[in-house]
Structure formats: C-alpha cells, structure tokens
Design an enzyme around this catalytic site. Structure first.
Site, PDB file in Angstrom:
ATOM      1  N   ILE A 169      43.909  41.524  46.292  1.00 36.45           N
ATOM      2  CA  ILE A 169      43.802  42.613  45.321  1.00 36.45           C
ATOM      3  C   ILE A 169      45.156  42.775  44.628  1.00 36.45           C
ATOM      4  O   ILE A 169      46.204  42.703  45.267  1.00 36.45           O
ATOM      5  CB  ILE A 169      43.388  43.919  46.027  1.00 36.45           C
ATOM      6  CG1 ILE A 169      42.088  43.717  46.833  1.00 36.45           C
ATOM      7  CG2 ILE A 169      43.257  45.062  45.027  1.00 36.45           C
ATOM      8  CD1 ILE A 169      40.869  43.327  46.012  1.00 36.45           C
ATOM      9  N   HIS A 170      45.114  43.021  43.324  1.00 43.93           N
ATOM     10  CA  HIS A 170      46.353  43.105  42.553  1.00 43.93           C
ATOM     11  C   HIS A 170      46.293  44.202  41.515  1.00 43.93           C
ATOM     12  O   HIS A 170      45.225  44.689  41.161  1.00 43.93           O
ATOM     13  CB  HIS A 170      46.636  41.757  41.868  1.00 43.93           C
ATOM     14  CG  HIS A 170      45.568  41.352  40.910  1.00 43.93           C
ATOM     15  ND1 HIS A 170      45.613  41.665  39.584  1.00 43.93           N
ATOM     16  CD2 HIS A 170      44.413  40.661  41.104  1.00 43.93           C
ATOM     17  CE1 HIS A 170      44.527  41.182  38.978  1.00 43.93           C
ATOM     18  NE2 HIS A 170      43.783  40.575  39.883  1.00 43.93           N
ATOM     19  N   GLN A 171      47.482  44.574  41.025  1.00 44.91           N
ATOM     20  CA  GLN A 171      47.592  45.483  39.891  1.00 44.91           C
ATOM     21  C   GLN A 171      47.080  44.728  38.680  1.00 44.91           C
ATOM     22  O   GLN A 171      47.470  43.582  38.467  1.00 44.91           O
ATOM     23  CB  GLN A 171      49.047  45.884  39.649  1.00 44.91           C
ATOM     24  CG  GLN A 171      49.686  46.612  40.794  1.00 44.91           C
ATOM     25  CD  GLN A 171      51.195  46.730  40.609  1.00 44.91           C
ATOM     26  OE1 GLN A 171      51.828  45.925  39.941  1.00 44.91           O
ATOM     27  NE2 GLN A 171      51.763  47.740  41.228  1.00 44.91           N
TER      28      GLN A 171
ATOM     29  N   GLY B  53      40.059  41.381  36.498  1.00 54.11           N
ATOM     30  CA  GLY B  53      41.165  40.869  37.307  1.00 54.11           C
ATOM     31  C   GLY B  53      40.665  39.866  38.328  1.00 54.11           C
ATOM     32  O   GLY B  53      41.325  39.575  39.307  1.00 54.11           O
TER      33      GLY B  53
END
Length: 120
Positions: free
Chosen positions: A42-44, A82
């Site tokens: 999971i990422h910004q 994303g």
C-alpha cells in the site's frame, strides 16, 4: 530524467511479500478495500506525469529496473487506483492488461517506507 510517477510504501499487507516468490509485486493506494490490502504493498497515491512505456525505468528501494512491457490498462489503473501488478520476468509482452514487466532480480524484501518511482 523525468519522473512519471513516484510514491512511498506506507503499509505492507500480511500476504504481500508472498507474491515476491512468484516474481510479482502488487500495489494499491491507501484506502484499498481491506481484503485487497492483505495482498498489496500500500502506498501514498502520487500524481502521474506522462505515460509509462517500454524503455522507461522503475526505481524501487534504490535499485533500477528497465521496463520491458506495459499492459494496455496498467497506466489507467495506476492513475485511478494506484494499482499495478509488477512482474520481474523481463517479458517483452504484458501477460495481463494491468501488468508492467521489468527486467532484474526480484527483491527478497521491500522495506516499509521504500520509494517506488517510474522515470523516463
């Protein structure tokens, strides 16, 4: 060099690292459904500048990987969700429409806080 996309890994799902054994890494932006988060890095969610294409490079945790194939919906998925499925197999053709293939050794681990970047 132009940065096409850059983000930071903020959470690693319970089963996300298992995909590395299959030469694969799956990303999703923060806020992904809980059942999906378990399998993803999971990422910004970052902004995209330009298009991802064969011949670009991916930088992950300070290692460069040439991009060898980009599926037809991979960039749209990255922009909107994303979400991207990275394959470390150097294939010249995308296995699935949402896959991005790169050439290089699959990382044994990707530390929390690592930067993922696509550059042209």
């Amino acid at each position: 060099m132009q940065t096409i996309y850059q983000t930071r890994i903020t959470h690693i799902g319970d089963f996300a690292r298992e995909a590395l054994f299959d030469q694969m890494l799956i990303t999703f932006r923060e806020g992904a459904p809980a059942d999906i988060q378990d399998y993803c890095f999971i990422h910004q969610h970052g902004q995209t500048e330009g298009e991802l294409h064969r011949g670009a490079c991916m930088e992950l945790a300070d290692v460069l990987y040439p991009v060898t194939a980009v599926g037809e919906v991979a960039m749209q998925n990255l922009r909107e969700l994303g979400h991207i499925t990275l394959r470390f197999d150097g294939s010249a053709e995308a296995e699935y429409p949402g896959c991005v293939h790169v050439k290089g050794v699959t990382p044994e681990d990707i530390p929390l806080g690592s930067i993922l970047k696509f550059i042209d």
